[in-house]
Design an enzyme around this catalytic site. Structure first.
Site, PDB file in Angstrom:
ATOM      1  N   THR A   1       0.746  -1.148   0.088  1.00 46.99           N
ATOM      2  CA  THR A   1       0.131   0.111  -0.077  1.00 46.99           C
ATOM      3  C   THR A   1       0.925   1.292  -0.191  1.00 46.99           C
ATOM      4  O   THR A   1       1.923   1.328   0.527  1.00 46.99           O
ATOM      5  CB  THR A   1      -0.951   0.059   1.295  1.00 46.99           C
ATOM      6  OG1 THR A   1      -1.924  -1.020   1.048  1.00 46.99           O
ATOM      7  CG2 THR A   1      -1.723   1.397   1.159  1.00 46.99           C
TER       8      THR A   1
ATOM      9  N   ARG B   1     -12.431  -8.985  -2.411  1.00 48.56           N
ATOM     10  CA  ARG B   1     -12.181  -8.683  -1.104  1.00 48.56           C
ATOM     11  C   ARG B   1     -11.725  -7.213  -1.361  1.00 48.56           C
ATOM     12  O   ARG B   1     -10.883  -6.863  -1.953  1.00 48.56           O
ATOM     13  CB  ARG B   1     -10.926  -9.683  -0.537  1.00 48.56           C
ATOM     14  CG  ARG B   1     -10.319  -9.078   0.738  1.00 48.56           C
ATOM     15  CD  ARG B   1      -9.469  -8.025   0.826  1.00 48.56           C
ATOM     16  NE  ARG B   1      -8.394  -7.905   2.155  1.00 48.56           N
ATOM     17  CZ  ARG B   1      -7.583  -7.005   2.258  1.00 48.56           C
ATOM     18  NH1 ARG B   1      -7.153  -6.102   1.268  1.00 48.56           N
ATOM     19  NH2 ARG B   1      -7.284  -6.591   3.393  1.00 48.56           N
TER      20      ARG B   1
ATOM     21  N   GLY C   1      -1.572  -1.537   6.426  1.00 47.12           N
ATOM     22  CA  GLY C   1      -1.537  -2.790   7.373  1.00 47.12           C
ATOM     23  C   GLY C   1      -2.650  -3.640   7.239  1.00 47.12           C
ATOM     24  O   GLY C   1      -2.869  -3.863   5.923  1.00 47.12           O
TER      25      GLY C   1
HETATM   26  N1  ASP Z   1      -3.989  -2.162   4.208  1.00 44.98           N
HETATM   27  C1  ASP Z   1      -3.993  -2.912   2.689  1.00 44.98           C
HETATM   28  C2  ASP Z   1      -5.267  -3.654   2.618  1.00 44.98           C
HETATM   29  O1  ASP Z   1      -5.581  -4.403   3.624  1.00 44.98           O
HETATM   30  C3  ASP Z   1      -2.718  -3.704   2.742  1.00 44.98           C
HETATM   31  C4  ASP Z   1      -1.574  -2.823   2.948  1.00 44.98           C
HETATM   32  O2  ASP Z   1      -1.487  -2.058   3.683  1.00 44.98           O
HETATM   33  O3  ASP Z   1      -0.510  -3.460   2.483  1.00 44.98           O
HETATM   34  O4  ASP Z   1      -5.843  -3.734   1.443  1.00 44.98           O
END
Ligand code: ASP
Length: 317
Positions: A184, A212, A236
């Site tokens: 992300t 999802r 996260g």
């Molecule tokens: N928060 C993001 C998600 O759940 C994943 C990430 O931050 O890497 O899609």
């Protein structure tokens, strides 16, 4: 008094261990973060808005294959890519987001068009792509999102049957621990007029089920901005950030309890999220130009730059 404009960015959090990242990989991440911060800094120095600065920073992060968003997006369990992005303007509280798109080159630009040109906040899948097409945004073949490093990650994840956050493996080609994988990207900024904005973009979690959706495109969970409090972008374990309304919670603590930016962000990342095993971090700025970048994992690709000062970038704790 007007604040000194500032921009902060993140490229994901996770188990990023110094021992597992080669010096060369480390240098590549620092260089990418520096260049993107400088681009944001230039917009702010020229009197550009916080919204323009975060849009451009996230667009550049999406184009960089090192990060799990846009070009470097992770694979779903079906071997496809589904991208999510959001943004919010602290001046007007207007917001725009899209999720589950597969062919929009820069999801953050679609989120920006939703913010500016639509009465709605969130579009999904085919509807999001139809909206983006009507807005004249650039489309790519889904193969554009294929990168060999993410493909290898996905093969490893499939072997272990789990979903993963993107940066938990310290090295992109190393073996991946299934519980440790986030990516992300995001940006927050405060401009010379004391206006704040936030943007977040992601490919989600490696090996996620098709359909999802995580926190990144959800206003209040993965992105929030309000001139009266702060601008926040998170990274996260998305499900936990959704359950905690993590981005909005930072703002609410400032608004309802008079917490400082730093206190509010620390409470959410270091106290609230760990209660439900939420792993990751966030970046936040307020309208006075304060910045904070807390995370509860081993590392988070991150940096900030005030106008007139050298950008600061970091990876580890
Ligand atoms: N928060 C993001 C998600 O759940 C994943 C990430 O931050 O890497 O899609």
């Amino acid at each position: 008094m007007n604040p000194t404009p500032v921009i902060a960015i993140h490229g994901g959090a996770g188990t990023i261990l110094r021992s597992a990242l080669t010096a060369d990989a480390e240098a590549q991440y620092h260089a990418a973060l520096q260049a993107i911060l400088q681009a944001g800094q230039r917009i702010l120095a020229d009197g550009g808005s916080a919204l323009d600065a975060v849009t451009e920073a996230v667009r550049l992060l999406e184009d960089c294959p090192l990060f799990n968003a846009g070009h470097g997006a992770v694979f779903t369990s079906a071997g496809t890519h589904e991208l999510d992005a959001s943004m919010m303007d602290g001046v007007t509280l207007e917001a725009g987001a899209i999720c589950c798109v597969t062919r929009v080159k820069n999801p953050v630009l679609a989120a920006r068009r939703v913010l500016e040109a639509s009465e709605h906040v969130l579009f999904t899948g085919a509807g999001a792509e139809a909206f983006a097409a009507a807005q004249g945004l650039e489309f790519v073949d889904p193969s554009y999102f294929h990168t060999d490093a993410r493909y290898q990650q996905w093969l490893n994840a499939r072997g272990s049957q789990g979903t993963m956050l993107d940066h938990d493996a310290a090295s992109l080609d190393g073996p991946i621990d299934p519980d440790k994988k986030f990516g992300t990207v995001g940006a927050v900024a405060c401009d010379a007029r004391g206006h704040v904005a936030a943007a977040t973009s992601t490919g989600g979690m490696t090996n996620k089920q098709p359909g999802r959706v995580g926190d990144a495109p959800l206003i209040g969970a993965g992105c929030y901005a309000n001139d009266a409090t702060c601008a926040v972008s998170t990274t996260g374990t998305g499900e936990m950030f959704m359950r905690m309304l993590a981005a909005y919670d930072v703002s609410a603590r400032m608004e309802y309890r008079g917490a400082s930016l730093e206190e509010a962000a620390r409470e959410v990342v270091m106290e609230r999220l760990p209660r439900i095993e939420g792993r990751g971090g966030l970046i936040a700025v307020d309208a006075q130009g304060n910045v904070t970048l807390p995370f509860n994992t081993e590392g988070m690709y991150r940096g900030f730059a005030r106008v007139g000062e050298t950008p600061v970038t970091a990876i580890y704790r």
